[in-house]
Scaffold this motif. Structure first.
Motif, PDB file in Angstrom:
ATOM      1  N   ARG A  80       0.816  -1.212   0.000  1.00  0.00           N
ATOM      2  CA  ARG A  80       0.000   0.000   0.000  1.00  0.00           C
ATOM      3  C   ARG A  80       0.848   1.261   0.000  1.00  0.00           C
ATOM      4  O   ARG A  80       0.410   2.309  -0.486  1.00  0.00           O
ATOM      5  CB  ARG A  80      -0.931   0.020   1.213  1.00  0.00           C
ATOM      6  CG  ARG A  80      -2.034  -1.016   1.175  1.00  0.00           C
ATOM      7  CD  ARG A  80      -3.095  -0.738   2.219  1.00  0.00           C
ATOM      8  NE  ARG A  80      -2.536  -0.695   3.565  1.00  0.00           N
ATOM      9  CZ  ARG A  80      -3.222  -0.379   4.652  1.00  0.00           C
ATOM     10  NH1 ARG A  80      -4.506  -0.046   4.545  1.00  0.00           N
ATOM     11  NH2 ARG A  80      -2.650  -0.382   5.844  1.00  0.00           N
ATOM     12  N   THR A 135      -6.869  -6.037   0.610  1.00  0.00           N
ATOM     13  CA  THR A 135      -8.246  -6.231   1.086  1.00  0.00           C
ATOM     14  C   THR A 135      -9.278  -5.820   0.041  1.00  0.00           C
ATOM     15  O   THR A 135     -10.480  -6.011   0.257  1.00  0.00           O
ATOM     16  CB  THR A 135      -8.504  -5.431   2.376  1.00  0.00           C
ATOM     17  OG1 THR A 135      -8.488  -4.018   2.095  1.00  0.00           O
ATOM     18  CG2 THR A 135      -7.470  -5.752   3.438  1.00  0.00           C
ATOM     19  N   ASP A 136      -8.828  -5.263  -1.072  1.00  0.00           N
ATOM     20  CA  ASP A 136      -9.720  -4.769  -2.128  1.00  0.00           C
ATOM     21  C   ASP A 136      -9.447  -5.581  -3.401  1.00  0.00           C
ATOM     22  O   ASP A 136      -8.399  -5.416  -4.035  1.00  0.00           O
ATOM     23  CB  ASP A 136      -9.458  -3.282  -2.357  1.00  0.00           C
ATOM     24  CG  ASP A 136     -10.324  -2.664  -3.440  1.00  0.00           C
ATOM     25  OD1 ASP A 136     -11.030  -3.415  -4.162  1.00  0.00           O
ATOM     26  OD2 ASP A 136     -10.294  -1.430  -3.587  1.00  0.00           O
ATOM     27  N   GLU A 137     -10.376  -6.440  -3.784  1.00  0.00           N
ATOM     28  CA  GLU A 137     -10.125  -7.302  -4.940  1.00  0.00           C
ATOM     29  C   GLU A 137      -9.889  -6.508  -6.214  1.00  0.00           C
ATOM     30  O   GLU A 137      -9.076  -6.905  -7.054  1.00  0.00           O
ATOM     31  CB  GLU A 137     -11.276  -8.292  -5.156  1.00  0.00           C
ATOM     32  CG  GLU A 137     -10.966  -9.277  -6.272  1.00  0.00           C
ATOM     33  CD  GLU A 137     -12.024 -10.330  -6.495  1.00  0.00           C
ATOM     34  OE1 GLU A 137     -11.807 -11.223  -7.343  1.00  0.00           O
ATOM     35  OE2 GLU A 137     -13.081 -10.262  -5.831  1.00  0.00           O
ATOM     36  N   SER A 138     -10.571  -5.388  -6.388  1.00  0.00           N
ATOM     37  CA  SER A 138     -10.353  -4.582  -7.594  1.00  0.00           C
ATOM     38  C   SER A 138      -8.933  -4.036  -7.624  1.00  0.00           C
ATOM     39  O   SER A 138      -8.311  -3.940  -8.690  1.00  0.00           O
ATOM     40  CB  SER A 138     -11.368  -3.434  -7.667  1.00  0.00           C
ATOM     41  OG  SER A 138     -11.213  -2.534  -6.591  1.00  0.00           O
ATOM     42  N   SER A 139      -8.382  -3.696  -6.450  1.00  0.00           N
ATOM     43  CA  SER A 139      -6.996  -3.231  -6.373  1.00  0.00           C
ATOM     44  C   SER A 139      -6.038  -4.363  -6.699  1.00  0.00           C
ATOM     45  O   SER A 139      -5.041  -4.165  -7.414  1.00  0.00           O
ATOM     46  CB  SER A 139      -6.714  -2.683  -4.969  1.00  0.00           C
ATOM     47  OG  SER A 139      -5.362  -2.284  -4.836  1.00  0.00           O
ATOM     48  N   GLN A 157     -10.852  -6.761  10.589  1.00  0.00           N
ATOM     49  CA  GLN A 157      -9.756  -6.100   9.868  1.00  0.00           C
ATOM     50  C   GLN A 157      -8.544  -7.017   9.737  1.00  0.00           C
ATOM     51  O   GLN A 157      -7.919  -7.099   8.676  1.00  0.00           O
ATOM     52  CB  GLN A 157      -9.357  -4.814  10.587  1.00  0.00           C
ATOM     53  CG  GLN A 157      -8.268  -4.039   9.852  1.00  0.00           C
ATOM     54  CD  GLN A 157      -7.817  -2.794  10.590  1.00  0.00           C
ATOM     55  OE1 GLN A 157      -7.983  -2.692  11.808  1.00  0.00           O
ATOM     56  NE2 GLN A 157      -7.272  -1.835   9.870  1.00  0.00           N
ATOM     57  N   GLY A 213      -6.982 -11.253   2.260  1.00  0.00           N
ATOM     58  CA  GLY A 213      -6.026 -10.625   1.346  1.00  0.00           C
ATOM     59  C   GLY A 213      -5.138 -11.644   0.668  1.00  0.00           C
ATOM     60  O   GLY A 213      -4.921 -11.600  -0.543  1.00  0.00           O
ATOM     61  N   ASP A 233      -9.351  -9.659   7.228  1.00  0.00           N
ATOM     62  CA  ASP A 233      -9.369  -9.097   5.874  1.00  0.00           C
ATOM     63  C   ASP A 233      -7.967  -8.993   5.287  1.00  0.00           C
ATOM     64  O   ASP A 233      -7.745  -9.287   4.107  1.00  0.00           O
ATOM     65  CB  ASP A 233     -10.026  -7.717   5.873  1.00  0.00           C
ATOM     66  CG  ASP A 233     -11.540  -7.786   5.952  1.00  0.00           C
ATOM     67  OD1 ASP A 233     -12.098  -8.880   5.764  1.00  0.00           O
ATOM     68  OD2 ASP A 233     -12.172  -6.730   6.196  1.00  0.00           O
ATOM     69  N   CYS A 266      -0.935  -1.498  -3.954  1.00  0.00           N
ATOM     70  CA  CYS A 266      -2.003  -2.491  -3.919  1.00  0.00           C
ATOM     71  C   CYS A 266      -2.528  -2.636  -2.503  1.00  0.00           C
ATOM     72  O   CYS A 266      -1.754  -2.745  -1.546  1.00  0.00           O
ATOM     73  CB  CYS A 266      -1.480  -3.842  -4.417  1.00  0.00           C
ATOM     74  SG  CYS A 266      -2.702  -5.175  -4.385  1.00  0.00           S
ATOM     75  N   ASP A 267      -3.842  -2.647  -2.362  1.00  0.00           N
ATOM     76  CA  ASP A 267      -4.513  -2.926  -1.098  1.00  0.00           C
ATOM     77  C   ASP A 267      -5.070  -4.342  -1.203  1.00  0.00           C
ATOM     78  O   ASP A 267      -6.031  -4.581  -1.942  1.00  0.00           O
ATOM     79  CB  ASP A 267      -5.636  -1.918  -0.857  1.00  0.00           C
ATOM     80  CG  ASP A 267      -6.408  -2.173   0.425  1.00  0.00           C
ATOM     81  OD1 ASP A 267      -6.151  -3.191   1.098  1.00  0.00           O
ATOM     82  OD2 ASP A 267      -7.291  -1.354   0.758  1.00  0.00           O
ATOM     83  N   THR A 321      -7.172 -13.638  -1.853  1.00  0.00           N
ATOM     84  CA  THR A 321      -7.469 -12.856  -3.067  1.00  0.00           C
ATOM     85  C   THR A 321      -6.266 -12.787  -3.993  1.00  0.00           C
ATOM     86  O   THR A 321      -6.380 -13.010  -5.206  1.00  0.00           O
ATOM     87  CB  THR A 321      -7.925 -11.444  -2.673  1.00  0.00           C
ATOM     88  OG1 THR A 321      -9.055 -11.526  -1.807  1.00  0.00           O
ATOM     89  CG2 THR A 321      -8.301 -10.628  -3.916  1.00  0.00           C
TER      90      THR A 321
END
Length: 251
Positions: free
Chosen positions: A37, A53-57, A98, A106, A101, A50-51, A109
């Motif tokens: 991140r 926890t965010d699949e789009s990221s 959290q 994470g 995630d 890249c995050d 993913t």
């Protein structure tokens, strides 16, 4: 698998265990991408924000990587302490989620998207490998201490998934392993009081010291280069077996 000339992805690669792993892989000739991140990738590596926890990221980051991905090291993670409940009320479930995630979902993913890319690799070497995935587990995967519900749940799940993923991906020539470190000198624990660290290290048989990030990286390299290692978690903890609680957690 010989890492020289192969492309590796390391999550959390700008600090701690991930940084040491990036540096070690670069040193042996791998092309390394750090998914993090923030921060700066070690010399010789590329950083993609890249995050996990965010699949789009995650998808966007993986899509930016050209060519085959042969090595994945899931080392992004956070800590967390707190009881499941106390006399005052339920535990902090938002904090629990959290940790899950980041540490578990994470890793799942990133593994899902990277493994899909690995399946398309041309076979390599006499064993016709296409890829290697290494998850950063923990001795908490096996002996979680008081107050470590979230962290233990996340790391125990990663350890349990090692064999499942190895079975999922074996038909594609992809291996999956885990490394379970004990207490390591990383930014994650840099703020702990010296007395607390000394108490934690009492449970180590030999050597009685904190682990070094480079030692984690060395084990990762050994896994990558040893094709018969698959579906197992290697403990890296000086034979430490943590007590149920410490004087610090009890206080």
């Amino acid at each position: 698998m010989d890492p020289a000339g192969k492309q590796a992805v390391v999550t959390g690669g700008n600090s701690g265990l991930g940084q040491a792993t990036v540096e070690a892989l670069v040193a042996v000739g791998a092309n390394v991408v750090s998914l993090d991140r923030s921060g700066t990738a070690p010399k010789g590596a590329r950083h993609i924000v890249c995050d996990v926890t965010d699949e789009s990221s995650v998808k966007a980051a993986v899509d930016q990587i050209e060519g085959g991905i042969h090595i994945l090291v899931n080392s992004a993670g956070i800590g967390g302490m707190g009881p499941i409940a106390s006399a005052e009320g339920p535990g902090d479930l938002a904090a629990f989620r959290q940790v899950i995630d980041v540490n578990l979902t994470g890793a799942v993913t990133v593994a899902a998207h990277v493994a899909h890319r690995m399946i398309g690799n041309a076979p390599s070497g006499e064993d016709e490998e296409r890829g290697v995935i290494v998850n950063a587990c923990s001795i908490a995967s096996y002996e979680g201490q008081e107050g470590m519900s979230a962290y233990t749940a996340s790391k125990a799940a990663l350890a349990a998934l090692t064999l499942v993923w190895a079975r999922d991906l074996s038909r594609h020539g992809i291996r999956v392993m885990g490394v379970a470190p004990g207490f390591m000198t990383t930014p994650l624990v840099s703020g702990l009081p010296d007395d607390f660290v000394a108490e934690l290290l009492k449970g180590a048989e030999f050597p009685k010291r904190a682990g070094r990030a480079r030692e984690f990286a060395d084990v990762v390299q050994f896994i990558v280069s040893t094709p018969l290692l698959n579906g197992e978690v290697i403990r890296l903890d000086a034979a430490t077996r943590p007590p149920a609680r410490t004087l610090w957690s009890a206080g």
